[in-house]
Write a protein that holds these residues in place. Structure first.
Motif, PDB file in Angstrom:
ATOM      1  N   SER A 100       0.850  -1.189   0.000  1.00 38.69           N
ATOM      2  CA  SER A 100       0.000   0.000   0.000  1.00 38.69           C
ATOM      3  C   SER A 100       0.888   1.244   0.000  1.00 38.69           C
ATOM      4  O   SER A 100       1.938   1.260   0.651  1.00 38.69           O
ATOM      5  CB  SER A 100      -0.885  -0.006   1.251  1.00 38.69           C
ATOM      6  N   PRO A 101       0.482   2.312  -0.704  1.00 41.62           N
ATOM      7  CA  PRO A 101       1.310   3.528  -0.714  1.00 41.62           C
ATOM      8  C   PRO A 101       1.525   4.110   0.680  1.00 41.62           C
ATOM      9  O   PRO A 101       2.534   4.780   0.922  1.00 41.62           O
ATOM     10  CB  PRO A 101       0.526   4.494  -1.616  1.00 41.62           C
ATOM     11  N   SER A 149      -3.241  -2.669   5.022  1.00 39.40           N
ATOM     12  CA  SER A 149      -4.190  -2.895   6.106  1.00 39.40           C
ATOM     13  C   SER A 149      -4.858  -4.253   5.879  1.00 39.40           C
ATOM     14  O   SER A 149      -5.051  -4.681   4.739  1.00 39.40           O
ATOM     15  CB  SER A 149      -5.230  -1.779   6.156  1.00 39.40           C
ATOM     16  N   LEU A 150      -5.188  -4.928   6.972  1.00 42.33           N
ATOM     17  CA  LEU A 150      -5.738  -6.277   6.898  1.00 42.33           C
ATOM     18  C   LEU A 150      -7.261  -6.235   6.918  1.00 42.33           C
ATOM     19  O   LEU A 150      -7.859  -5.357   7.542  1.00 42.33           O
ATOM     20  CB  LEU A 150      -5.218  -7.115   8.065  1.00 42.33           C
ATOM     21  N   PRO A 151      -7.902  -7.186   6.254  1.00 42.12           N
ATOM     22  CA  PRO A 151      -9.372  -7.217   6.274  1.00 42.12           C
ATOM     23  C   PRO A 151      -9.887  -7.510   7.678  1.00 42.12           C
ATOM     24  O   PRO A 151      -9.258  -8.242   8.449  1.00 42.12           O
ATOM     25  CB  PRO A 151      -9.709  -8.347   5.292  1.00 42.12           C
ATOM     26  N   ALA A 152     -11.044  -6.945   8.017  1.00 47.62           N
ATOM     27  CA  ALA A 152     -11.633  -7.171   9.338  1.00 47.62           C
ATOM     28  C   ALA A 152     -11.944  -8.645   9.544  1.00 47.62           C
ATOM     29  O   ALA A 152     -11.766  -9.190  10.640  1.00 47.62           O
ATOM     30  CB  ALA A 152     -12.895  -6.325   9.491  1.00 47.62           C
ATOM     31  N   MET A 164       1.439  -3.901  12.835  1.00 44.65           N
ATOM     32  CA  MET A 164       1.248  -2.667  13.601  1.00 44.65           C
ATOM     33  C   MET A 164      -0.218  -2.268  13.550  1.00 44.65           C
ATOM     34  O   MET A 164      -0.985  -2.777  12.720  1.00 44.65           O
ATOM     35  CB  MET A 164       2.102  -1.532  13.027  1.00 44.65           C
ATOM     36  N   HIS A 165      -0.603  -1.381  14.464  1.00 44.79           N
ATOM     37  CA  HIS A 165      -1.927  -0.786  14.433  1.00 44.79           C
ATOM     38  C   HIS A 165      -1.800   0.646  13.902  1.00 44.79           C
ATOM     39  O   HIS A 165      -0.884   1.366  14.282  1.00 44.79           O
ATOM     40  CB  HIS A 165      -2.556  -0.775  15.824  1.00 44.79           C
ATOM     41  N   ASP A 166      -2.718   1.015  13.028  1.00 49.35           N
ATOM     42  CA  ASP A 166      -2.669   2.350  12.444  1.00 49.35           C
ATOM     43  C   ASP A 166      -4.097   2.785  12.126  1.00 49.35           C
ATOM     44  O   ASP A 166      -4.577   2.650  11.002  1.00 49.35           O
ATOM     45  CB  ASP A 166      -1.804   2.341  11.172  1.00 49.35           C
ATOM     46  N   ASP A 167      -4.786   3.295  13.149  1.00 50.31           N
ATOM     47  CA  ASP A 167      -6.190   3.644  12.997  1.00 50.31           C
ATOM     48  C   ASP A 167      -6.386   4.737  11.958  1.00 50.31           C
ATOM     49  O   ASP A 167      -5.521   5.605  11.760  1.00 50.31           O
ATOM     50  CB  ASP A 167      -6.767   4.109  14.331  1.00 50.31           C
ATOM     51  N   VAL A 272      -2.446  -3.283  10.355  1.00 53.28           N
ATOM     52  CA  VAL A 272      -1.620  -3.355   9.150  1.00 53.28           C
ATOM     53  C   VAL A 272      -0.733  -4.586   9.249  1.00 53.28           C
ATOM     54  O   VAL A 272      -0.212  -4.907  10.323  1.00 53.28           O
ATOM     55  CB  VAL A 272      -0.752  -2.095   9.012  1.00 53.28           C
ATOM     56  N   GLY A 273      -0.572  -5.276   8.149  1.00 56.37           N
ATOM     57  CA  GLY A 273       0.269  -6.463   8.199  1.00 56.37           C
ATOM     58  C   GLY A 273       0.497  -7.091   6.841  1.00 56.37           C
ATOM     59  O   GLY A 273       0.338  -6.455   5.791  1.00 56.37           O
TER      60      GLY A 273
END
Length: 309
Positions: A100-101, A149-152, A164-167, A272-273
């Protein structure tokens, strides 16, 4: 049953392009060659692959599944040929990474620098796309892994590793009229104008879902962009538009002059992963790159370890 690899390539190209003419230009062959190849393939398989109309060619329901499997197999065969060539030349292999950019600089770049130092003969092919396109390429066998970002809800065919987490946050400029409201509610955004990515982007869908849950109409779009990139931050600073931005971007230069709306619904959880296909064979180069990403992730997060690691 004998099927030509050329005919498979013709089929995949037309499936991607939607037209024989565009597929012919992409492959550098004549249109009649592709038409005859599709006819041979349909005759061998015993079913039609495309629904043909004046607008172009779309896959039949059966052919959609056939495309996914043949695309993956064709990618594996291409890589096998490339791997054999690399080994003959003394190289160590090829790794195809989709990113992802938003996370090219933060995750991909430092991990690649380390991989290059450790495996200088290896080749890494990086493709920068938004999430939906990354997962499509991964499923078609054109990528070995993605960083995004990973799918829910993780699909059954994917395996993921959290990094990582990136809200995602709803943001406005300093001094925005909405910030004067000490009892700000989501309903106060009903008349706001937005700068958002296209409707196919997951973050846009999350915003629409938040508004719908509150009984509000869809966001009023003043500017639709391919993604809410750093280059668009100046627009937010000079207008009263509302937009979305990741926490990691807000913490950097892109977030200067911007604030998160003081609402509980203004933050959308995002992890994100790495995404990989479960059935894909994991090359040593892939395994090492995944290890480097896990070691160098900006923040610690519980991870699901790959079986091969």
């Amino acid at each position: 049953m004998s099927i030509s690899l050329d005919d498979i390539d013709y089929f995949l190209a037309v499936a991607d392009e939607g037209q024989v003419r565009k597929a012919a230009l992409r492959l550098g062959v004549s249109q009649p060659a592709i038409t005859k190849g599709l006819q041979r393939l349909e005759k061998t398989l015993g079913f039609e692959l495309f629904e043909r109309s004046v607008r172009g060619m779309t896959l039949t329901r059966v052919a959609e599944q056939f495309r996914q499997r043949t695309g993956a197999l064709r990618g594996v065969l291409h890589d096998a040929i490339k791997e054999a060539t690399d080994l003959h030349l003394g190289a160590l292999g090829l790794l195809r990474v989709g990113v992802s950019p938003l996370y090219a600089q933060k995750l991909f770049v430092p991990a690649f620098v380390q991989l290059h130092r450790q495996r200088p003969a290896a080749t890494v092919r990086a493709s920068v796309h938004l999430n939906d396109e990354l997962w499509r390429l991964l499923r078609q066998g054109e990528l070995d892994m993605t960083i995004s970002s990973l799918p829910a809800v993780v699909p059954d065919d994917l395996e993921v590793i959290e990094l990582m987490h990136d809200d995602v946050c709803m943001v406005v400029r300093h001094g925005h009229p909405l910030l004067d409201n000490r009892r700000l509610k989501l309903g106060d955004l009903a008349s706001a104008q937005w700068m958002l990515p296209g409707p196919g982007v997951a973050a846009r869908r999350h915003v629409e879902a938040r508004l719908a849950q509150a009984g509000l109409p869809p966001p009023r779009i003043a500017l639709e962009v391919s993604n809410t990139s750093a280059q668009m931050g100046q627009i937010l600073r000079e207008t009263d538009l509302v937009s979305i931005m990741s926490e990691s971007m807000l913490a950097g230069p892109s977030g200067q002059g911007l604030e998160v709306l003081p609402l509980a619904q203004a933050r959308i959880r995002r992890v994100v992963g790495i995404s990989l296909l479960k059935q894909a064979r994991q090359q040593p180069l892939l395994t090492r790159f995944v290890q480097l990403l896990m070691e160098m992730a900006p923040q610690s997060a519980p991870v699901q370890a790959l079986n091969a690691l």
